[in-house]
Design a protein around this motif. Sequence first.
Motif, short mmCIF file in Angstrom:
data_model
loop_
_atom_site.label_atom_id
_atom_site.label_comp_id
_atom_site.label_asym_id
_atom_site.label_seq_id
_atom_site.Cartn_x
_atom_site.Cartn_y
_atom_site.Cartn_z
N ALA A 326 56.74 24.46 1.52
CA ALA A 326 56.47 23.41 2.50
C ALA A 326 55.60 22.32 1.91
N ALA A 327 54.61 22.69 1.12
CA ALA A 327 53.73 21.70 0.50
C ALA A 327 54.49 20.85 -0.50
N LYS A 330 56.87 18.34 1.50
CA LYS A 330 56.34 17.69 2.71
C LYS A 330 56.90 16.30 2.93
N LEU A 333 60.35 16.36 4.63
CA LEU A 333 60.44 16.99 5.95
C LEU A 333 61.15 16.14 7.01
N ALA A 396 55.29 22.44 10.74
CA ALA A 396 55.19 21.02 10.39
C ALA A 396 56.21 20.17 11.13
#
Length: 458
Positions: A326-327, A330, A333, A396
Amino acid sequence: MLAASASLLAVAPAHAGDLATTAAALRDKALADSTAWDVVESLTTEIGPRPTGSPAAARARDWAVAKFKALGFENVKVEPFETRSWLRGQESAEVVAPYPQPLHILGLGGSAQTPKGGLEAEVALFKSLAELQAQPPGALTGKIVVVTEKMTRTMDGSGYGAINPLRTLGPIEASKRGAVAYLHRSLSTDDTRLPHTGAMRPWGDVKPIPAAALSTPDAELLEHLAARGQPVRIKLSMTSTVLEKAPAWNVSGEIRGSEAPDEVIIIGGHLDSWDPGTGAIDDGAGVAITTAAAKLIGELPKHPRRTIRVVMWGSEEQGGAGEAYAAAHKDELPKVVLVGESDEGAGRIWKVALPKGAAGAPQMKTFASVLPPLKAFVADDPSRFGGSDVFPMVMAGAPVVDMQQDASRYFDWHHSADDTLDKIDPGEMAQNVAAWASFLYIVADSDIDFRALSAEAK
């Protein structure tokens, strides 16, 4: 019917307006396709157990790259990250009084070692975690805490979720009260002497103590011994290795979209496993199911509009893979159309939970129309979790699908030496591929906007 479906796949363009026809053809082809079985057989036979931080984990990374390329995936990537790893050493346990007997245990991920030569202490037995938590600080000083709470068998896996704190939180609660070690009845629905391992929460400020899972019959044996009213003493020996910064990798491959390749559907399973078995159901099956579903779509004469990316996450059991992914992604996204993970074995899919507000969309009604032959249906309640590796993206803002599998027998084998290839039914695995393939195709070849649908449903 299978011959007709195969013929249809050969002529139906991937951009055709009739999503239902192609989705149904994909469904039927998947039911006769062996790709998923071949993938999980290859992983379990050639690599075997794959704990994070082990040499096998690195071999699994290379296997994943080769497999993606052999199956025709594009843009194959290896994304390294670091995470904490706990690796098992020698372990043993035995009752030394009042009646000497061996016990079958598996240390929990994150457990402390025993002193050299082991430790011996009297047992304090509780029938539930709540009973343990009712004890005041210091009440269990010098004791080996044993908790024998039973897990309930359920189709949807809720029995596991309800009792999970027994493993993840129990050792910490025992240490807070002065215990020198912690044993719990395995989080399992089986009746064999094979214990089931798993990770616990980080110790934080609490003193780490040895912690392990007992086989279910051995937990009951300790109940019988305690019921006789005599003190029960156990000798425990456990060793382990901790790597604070173990190397790990997320490996991915894509079926690139033909018209909107920057719009991405992210699916997959986790490549790592615990060490007692070969990681067939947890989670070789999920890796195989999602890979096979995407491959079938990639074989269409023209790829669907959007990109389908399959990720083999490198550290789900001990954590870190989903957060690292996810990082790293990001900035991507806003273009992530949907995420989903297969991580509950290979039991048939019986229910599909969609993002909030999506069930009434024409595209999802089309998907619902291809499900009846698979004996599955679209749930009334929206999806919420999707899987440990995709959940950081869900938090997120990414929409998520939850393909709910029949978990009635999954926890007979989960995290144990019985997690092996023979526990997978090829027909049930093919049913999973059929559900995933038909769903993915409809999402990938349409312009459905799950975020907008969710916002409208509020």
